[in-house]
Design a protein around this motif. Structure first.
Motif, PDB file in Angstrom:
ATOM      1  N   PRO A 257      61.070 -24.550 101.384  1.00 56.98           N
ATOM      2  CA  PRO A 257      61.735 -25.610 101.319  1.00 56.98           C
ATOM      3  C   PRO A 257      62.776 -25.914 100.236  1.00 56.98           C
ATOM      4  O   PRO A 257      62.891 -25.077  99.138  1.00 56.98           O
ATOM      5  CB  PRO A 257      60.471 -26.670 101.068  1.00 56.98           C
ATOM      6  N   SER A 258      63.839 -26.652 100.506  1.00 56.98           N
ATOM      7  CA  SER A 258      64.956 -26.955  99.643  1.00 56.98           C
ATOM      8  C   SER A 258      65.001 -28.481  99.046  1.00 56.98           C
ATOM      9  O   SER A 258      65.669 -28.485  97.816  1.00 56.98           O
ATOM     10  CB  SER A 258      66.441 -26.426  99.970  1.00 56.98           C
ATOM     11  N   ILE A 510      56.952 -29.123  92.210  1.00 58.18           N
ATOM     12  CA  ILE A 510      56.556 -28.139  93.233  1.00 58.18           C
ATOM     13  C   ILE A 510      56.840 -26.804  92.923  1.00 58.18           C
ATOM     14  O   ILE A 510      58.155 -26.525  92.819  1.00 58.18           O
ATOM     15  CB  ILE A 510      56.876 -28.431  94.676  1.00 58.18           C
ATOM     16  N   PHE A 511      56.003 -25.845  92.554  1.00 60.26           N
ATOM     17  CA  PHE A 511      56.392 -24.454  92.136  1.00 60.26           C
ATOM     18  C   PHE A 511      56.386 -23.506  93.419  1.00 60.26           C
ATOM     19  O   PHE A 511      55.068 -23.546  93.867  1.00 60.26           O
ATOM     20  CB  PHE A 511      55.644 -24.080  90.964  1.00 60.26           C
ATOM     21  N   VAL A 512      57.268 -22.710  93.563  1.00 62.52           N
ATOM     22  CA  VAL A 512      57.093 -21.715  94.831  1.00 62.52           C
ATOM     23  C   VAL A 512      57.507 -20.447  94.069  1.00 62.52           C
ATOM     24  O   VAL A 512      58.296 -20.098  93.370  1.00 62.52           O
ATOM     25  CB  VAL A 512      58.143 -21.817  95.833  1.00 62.52           C
ATOM     26  N   THR A 523      61.910 -24.194  92.248  1.00 67.88           N
ATOM     27  CA  THR A 523      61.207 -25.492  91.742  1.00 67.88           C
ATOM     28  C   THR A 523      61.661 -26.771  92.403  1.00 67.88           C
ATOM     29  O   THR A 523      62.935 -26.790  92.359  1.00 67.88           O
ATOM     30  CB  THR A 523      61.310 -25.676  90.096  1.00 67.88           C
ATOM     31  N   LEU A 524      60.831 -27.468  92.830  1.00 68.70           N
ATOM     32  CA  LEU A 524      61.287 -28.731  93.634  1.00 68.70           C
ATOM     33  C   LEU A 524      60.660 -30.031  93.248  1.00 68.70           C
ATOM     34  O   LEU A 524      59.760 -29.888  92.364  1.00 68.70           O
ATOM     35  CB  LEU A 524      60.607 -28.573  95.175  1.00 68.70           C
ATOM     36  N   LYS A 525      61.182 -31.133  93.018  1.00 71.91           N
ATOM     37  CA  LYS A 525      61.368 -32.425  92.439  1.00 71.91           C
ATOM     38  C   LYS A 525      61.432 -33.468  93.375  1.00 71.91           C
ATOM     39  O   LYS A 525      62.506 -33.463  93.977  1.00 71.91           O
ATOM     40  CB  LYS A 525      62.150 -32.638  91.186  1.00 71.91           C
TER      41      LYS A 525
END
Length: 556
Positions: A257-258, A510-512, A523-525
């Protein structure tokens, strides 16, 4: 005759015993009576002398002498009377003493009789005690013989236990051999699966090539009005493989995911469970402390169903698959609903404390539940009345669990930081990895393509990829901003096992990570508050996360 003589002799003996205390009284009484007789005789003689003296003397002289003699005699008589009184008083005292002695003797006789009766009773009690002692001695002998027999049996049991231990050791050795053989076979199967995946990739390339050939052939047909029947036949032949592969792994492949696709206010309270449909459809289930389980369509974010639990009790976990939704609650039960009708078809009761985790197994024919009562239970839901089939017991509260692709191998994560592996067919514990995390394990998941690896998330704020064979961590995934603070904090593999993702319970990020080298991929926010649940599905929309405020984010 002899009996009469014995009675006579006994009477004489008794008379002698009874008269002996009165002998002295009798003798003293006899003496006193003799003295009284003597004094009486003296008195009579004196009176007689006085009469003679009166007759012999002249009247004057006689009168005077008589007076003198009378006075003297009176004195003597008074003295004698006094002595007689003293003797009588002494005799009375002696009689009183004799009477008292007789009374004391009677009392002593009564006391003696009572003592004789007591002695008789004591003799009887002594005889009874002797009989009881004899009985106890017999019992003691029986107990000794029983103890000897028990000792012999104990020795036999020791020998039996020793032989059983030896058999158990042999069975353990055989089990190790079988486990090693199973591991080797699984490795071979994994290698074969990898080969098949490579073949699928090759076939995809061949299909692409055949499709290009088909396009060229169509162009030629349009130019020359001819068609190549053989090329069409080959294309139809090879199109079947990639379709079956897409049905298994999803039509879009793995997508990292982006950014957020959609944010949904799913619940009024924190979300404690998040699961994609195990069949690969675009459905996702959420459980919340607001006493509900909801099912959303990830393609458009619409809520398809709202399923309610017990009044005043939070829902702690959920699962979804094949039109069946299951939710665990703090009221110690699991509820099972039909997704199409939204009706509850089962309420599984049997745990002693709240339900902490739940999974559908065996093509949605059974359910595995974990509880704070330190047990896990397998429930058969194929019939109208559910049935509990197996109970798995352990020494620590179960926080999370997962079931392998074989549908009978299960793994559970516990409050003590350890993993336990189970065979659901027999209820046996097949493995134990202790001290894996410093604190409790909040989520566990089998690798989607390699059954020898599992992914864990722990309250020590680390995500680990574990090799089941060596019981060691292949990768430990950390980040300074990553924190695990919830009992339901979840980490998840991607559908092909290439990536692992988890959300921070503090920052909401979110950490991938890449599983192969453990490096952070992205890292997603999107959350403004701590994230507890994260799931990675196999449909078109693949990643979802949920936070403490009840927000559900679908990532794209």
């Amino acid at each position: 005759m002899t009996t009469l003589e014995e009675i006579h002799n006994k009477i004489l003996e008794r008379n002698a015993l009874e008269t002996h205390p009165f002998v002295s009284v009798y003798s003293s009484n006899a003496t006193l009576w003799k003295q009284v007789d003597a004094l009486q005789k003296k008195c009579d003689a004196l009176e007689h002398d006085l009469v003679i003296a009166k007759e012999d003397e002249s009247p004057n002289k006689a009168a005077k002498a008589a007076l003198k003699n009378e006075a003297r005699l009176r004195d003597k008589v008074e003295k004698l009377q006094q002595e007689l009184n003293d003797k009588l008083r002494a005799e009375a005292d002696e009689s009183a003493k004799a009477l008292k002695a007789a009374q004391e003797l009677a009392e002593l006789k009564e006391k003696n009789a009572k003592q004789q009766e007591e002695i008789t009773e004591l003799m009887k009690e002594s005889e009874k005690a002797l009989v009881a002692i004899q009985h106890l001695e017999e019992k003691l002998d029986d107990a000794k013989s029983t103890a000897k027999l028990a000792e012999i049996q104990y020795d036999g049991l020791k020998a039996t236990i020793r032989s059983l231990q030896e058999e158990n050791d042999e069975l353990k050795k055989e089990n190790r051999v079988l486990v090693d053989r199973t591991v080797n076979e699984k490795e071979k199967a994994s290698d074969q699966l990898n080969i098949l995946n490579e073949m699928v990739d090759k076939l995809k390339k061949e299909v692409d090539m055949l499709r290009s050939l088909k396009v060229q052939e169509e162009k030629r047909r349009s130019w020359f009005g001819k068609a190549s029947v053989n090329a069409d036949h080959e294309v139809n032949k090879h199109d079947k493989s990639p379709q079956s592969s897409h049905q298994r792994w999803g039509s879009m492949g793995v997508i990292v995911p982006s950014g957020p696709k959609q944010t949904i206010k799913a619940h009024a309270a924190e979300i404690t469970g998040l699961r994609y449909d195990s069949t690969g459809s675009d459905l996702i289930a959420t459980a919340s402390s607001d006493n509900t389980v909801k099912v959303f369509d990830t393609s458009n974010g619409i809520c398809k169903a709202t399923l309610r639990g017990g009044s005043g009790h939070a829902m702690t976990c959920c699962d979804l698959g094949g039109g069946v939704v299951v939710g665990g609650s703090t009221d110690k039960t699991c509820r099972v609903w039909n997704l199409r009708t939204e009706r509850m078809i089962h309420q599984l009761a049997g745990h002693a404390h709240k339900i902490t985790c739940v999974r559908l197994i065996g093509g949605e024919k059974a359910i595995l539940s974990g509880s704070a009562d330190r047990s896990m239970k397998v429930w058969d839901i194929t019939r109208s009345t559910y049935r509990q089939t197996t109970t798995l017991r352990h020494s620590s509260t179960t926080y999370c669990l997962d079931v392998g692709n074989d549908t009978f191998t299960a793994v559970s994560g516990h409050m003590d930081g350890g993993l336990r592996f189970w065979d659901l067919r027999t209820g046996d514990r097949t493995g134990d990895i202790s001290g894996l995390h410093e604190h409790g394990i909040t989520s566990v998941q089998f690798h989607p393509t390699n059954a020898l690896q599992v992914l864990t998330n722990g309250k020590d704020s680390s995500v680990k990829v574990i090799d089941v064979r060596t019981c060691t961590a292949l990768q430990t995934l950390r980040h300074e901003a990553f924190q695990t603070g919830f009992q339901w904090s979840t980490a998840s593999f991607s559908s092909d096992g290439t990536y692992a993702a988890a959300g921070s319970s503090i920052s909401g990020e979110i950490f991938v990570w890449r599983v192969l080298d453990g490096k952070l991929e992205k890292t997603l926010k999107a959350h403004s508050i701590g994230v507890g649940c994260l799931a990675w599905g196999r449909g078109a929309q693949q990643v979802a996360s949920a936070d403490r405020s009840g927000n559900l984010v679908l990532w794209a």
